[in-house]
Design a protein around this motif. Structure first.
Motif, PDB file in Angstrom:
ATOM      1  N   SER A 182      58.085  23.714  74.032  1.00  0.00           N
ATOM      2  CA  SER A 182      57.809  23.115  75.333  1.00  0.00           C
ATOM      3  C   SER A 182      58.281  21.666  75.339  1.00  0.00           C
ATOM      4  O   SER A 182      58.008  20.897  74.426  1.00  0.00           O
ATOM      5  CB  SER A 182      56.306  23.179  75.617  1.00  0.00           C
ATOM      6  N   GLY A 183      58.980  21.291  76.388  1.00  0.00           N
ATOM      7  CA  GLY A 183      59.542  19.949  76.471  1.00  0.00           C
ATOM      8  C   GLY A 183      60.924  19.893  75.853  1.00  0.00           C
ATOM      9  O   GLY A 183      61.882  19.429  76.485  1.00  0.00           O
ATOM     10  N   THR A 184      61.054  20.369  74.618  1.00  0.00           N
ATOM     11  CA  THR A 184      62.354  20.400  73.941  1.00  0.00           C
ATOM     12  C   THR A 184      63.336  21.269  74.715  1.00  0.00           C
ATOM     13  O   THR A 184      64.493  20.892  74.924  1.00  0.00           O
ATOM     14  CB  THR A 184      62.201  20.941  72.511  1.00  0.00           C
ATOM     15  N   ALA A 185      62.861  22.453  75.139  1.00  0.00           N
ATOM     16  CA  ALA A 185      63.728  23.387  75.857  1.00  0.00           C
ATOM     17  C   ALA A 185      64.211  22.788  77.174  1.00  0.00           C
ATOM     18  O   ALA A 185      65.396  22.873  77.514  1.00  0.00           O
ATOM     19  CB  ALA A 185      62.975  24.694  76.111  1.00  0.00           C
ATOM     20  N   GLU A 186      63.282  22.160  77.925  1.00  0.00           N
ATOM     21  CA  GLU A 186      63.654  21.583  79.215  1.00  0.00           C
ATOM     22  C   GLU A 186      64.673  20.461  79.055  1.00  0.00           C
ATOM     23  O   GLU A 186      65.610  20.341  79.839  1.00  0.00           O
ATOM     24  CB  GLU A 186      62.410  21.054  79.939  1.00  0.00           C
ATOM     25  N   PHE A 187      64.477  19.636  78.030  1.00  0.00           N
ATOM     26  CA  PHE A 187      65.388  18.508  77.813  1.00  0.00           C
ATOM     27  C   PHE A 187      66.792  18.988  77.445  1.00  0.00           C
ATOM     28  O   PHE A 187      67.794  18.565  78.034  1.00  0.00           O
ATOM     29  CB  PHE A 187      64.846  17.592  76.706  1.00  0.00           C
ATOM     30  N   PHE A 188      66.879  19.884  76.457  1.00  0.00           N
ATOM     31  CA  PHE A 188      68.195  20.305  75.985  1.00  0.00           C
ATOM     32  C   PHE A 188      68.904  21.226  76.979  1.00  0.00           C
ATOM     33  O   PHE A 188      70.129  21.313  76.966  1.00  0.00           O
ATOM     34  CB  PHE A 188      68.081  20.976  74.617  1.00  0.00           C
ATOM     35  N   PHE A 189      68.135  21.898  77.826  1.00  0.00           N
ATOM     36  CA  PHE A 189      68.770  22.736  78.845  1.00  0.00           C
ATOM     37  C   PHE A 189      69.721  21.905  79.693  1.00  0.00           C
ATOM     38  O   PHE A 189      70.858  22.320  79.963  1.00  0.00           O
ATOM     39  CB  PHE A 189      67.704  23.380  79.735  1.00  0.00           C
ATOM     40  N   ALA A 190      69.244  20.737  80.101  1.00  0.00           N
ATOM     41  CA  ALA A 190      70.076  19.875  80.947  1.00  0.00           C
ATOM     42  C   ALA A 190      71.340  19.434  80.222  1.00  0.00           C
ATOM     43  O   ALA A 190      72.415  19.356  80.829  1.00  0.00           O
ATOM     44  CB  ALA A 190      69.265  18.658  81.395  1.00  0.00           C
TER      45      ALA A 190
END
Length: 360
Positions: free
Chosen positions: A295-303
């Protein structure tokens, strides 16, 4: 091996769903606040999504989960019914969602299978088989898909270059090498020489500064031997379905995002391959994340990985992606867990699952 019920239930705690939710929301609001390109009009972009492609993405997720249920039932030699297999997968996914990705839900999975009436040795063997097959899919499949991506897998991101100092490719190959070595060693230990593996393990942990973990190492060696014994003699008709199911599961996991991105922007075949390949890279990053369910890591790296294709739709797509692929398992786990506990611990089973003794 003794399962610590107290620690297991600390992991299988419905209240833990708030931790990854809060982390994920914090990252999303941080991106919304600090990125000048993200505003109220950006959020309205969600209504531009193609409904047919969204339906395809949901169907891919559904079939992936069907694949998980089918695989655990086949691995258990159909000891588990379809209903019990669904419970196992939902709780397993829930455990993975509320624990750091680097930790995973392996102990919980063993606990769940054991409470479903499967002997402990077999439960350990089944969970280890799933872990090895999942890792081997990545180890074998990654070079193939990266070859077809023709070198376009590492995103050109100023933020990634600034934060990781141009080391994304090095991080990937180091992580890939570690996964490859681990998978080969564990496969050899489980299927070829479990006693040699235990002997080496004990020798390593006999070193002075590692000696305090020697008992745990010996216990782990015993688990490998017991699991190996349970899996010995299995024929091709046991392995083929679960290998095919593993390929199907992981392909579906990645193709879901391909479908979701297609809902916002048109993609050609080459772009589909690149997006699929980049998910392999991002999966490694998420696997070493210290946060629950990445959580958080996925959202950041997705971008960082997919803004090249999505441009103004990157923010809303990342939110929809997590809403479809992650948060449902938190909700389902919190819903099914109390019912599973009631069924397993507070109801006498009228019929115990049959243990397969054929060895096939």
């Amino acid at each position: 091996m003794k399962l610590d019920n107290k620690k297991i239930f600390q992991t299988l705690n419905p209240n833990k769903i708030w931790v990854p939710v809060i982390i994920g929301l914090a990252i999303v609001f941080g991106m919304f606040y600090f990125d000048p390109s993200v505003n109220a009009n950006t959020l309205k972009g969600v209504f531009d999504a193609s409904i047919p492609w969204i339906i395809v993405a949901i169907m891919v997720i559904f079939f992936r989960d069907v694949g998980y249920v089918y695989r655990i039932r086949e691995i258990s030699q159909r000891t588990l019914t379809w209903k019990r297999s669904i419970y196992v997968i939902i709780l397993w996914e829930f455990a993975s969602a509320v624990t750091p990705s680097v930790v995973g839900g392996t102990p919980v999975a063993i606990f769940i299978l054991n409470k479903e009436g499967i002997k402990l040795g077999r439960a350990i063997a089944y969970v280890m088989v799933t872990a090895i097959l999942d890792n081997l899919f990545f180890v074998i499949g990654a070079p193939i898909i990266l070859f077809f991506a023709q070198g376009n897998i590492f995103p050109q991101s100023k933020m990634l270059e600034m934060q990781l100092q141009n080391s994304m490719e090095a991080i990937f190959w180091i992580s890939y090498s570690l996964y490859a070595v681990y998978s080969i060693v564990m496969a050899a230990a489980l299927f070829y020489r479990p006693r040699v593996f235990k002997w080496v393990l004990i020798k390593i942990f006999s070193i002075k500064w590692l000696r305090k973990w020697k008992h745990e190492a010996q216990e782990y060696g015993n688990q490998i031997i017991e699991a190996s014994r349970e899996l010995s003699g299995k024929r091709w008709n046991y392995w083929l379905p679960i290998i095919v199911a593993t390929i199907f599961i992981w392909s579906s996991r990645y193709l879901m995002l391909n479908a979701l991105i297609s809902a916002f922007v048109p993609l050609n075949i080459n772009e589909h391959i690149i997006i699929f390949a980049r998910q392999v890279i991002m999966w490694i990053v998420m696997m070493i994340s210290p946060t629950p369910g990445s959580s958080g890591t996925a959202e950041f790296f997705f971008a960082q990985f997919f803004t090249q294709f999505l441009t103004n739709y990157t923010f809303v797509t990342s939110i929809v992606w997590r809403l479809l692929s992650y948060y449902p398992y938190l909700i389902l786990g919190a819903f099914f867990l109390p019912r599973w506990v009631k069924q397993v611990f507070f109801k006498k089973k009228t019929k115990k699952p049959k243990e397969d003794v054929s060895g096939n």
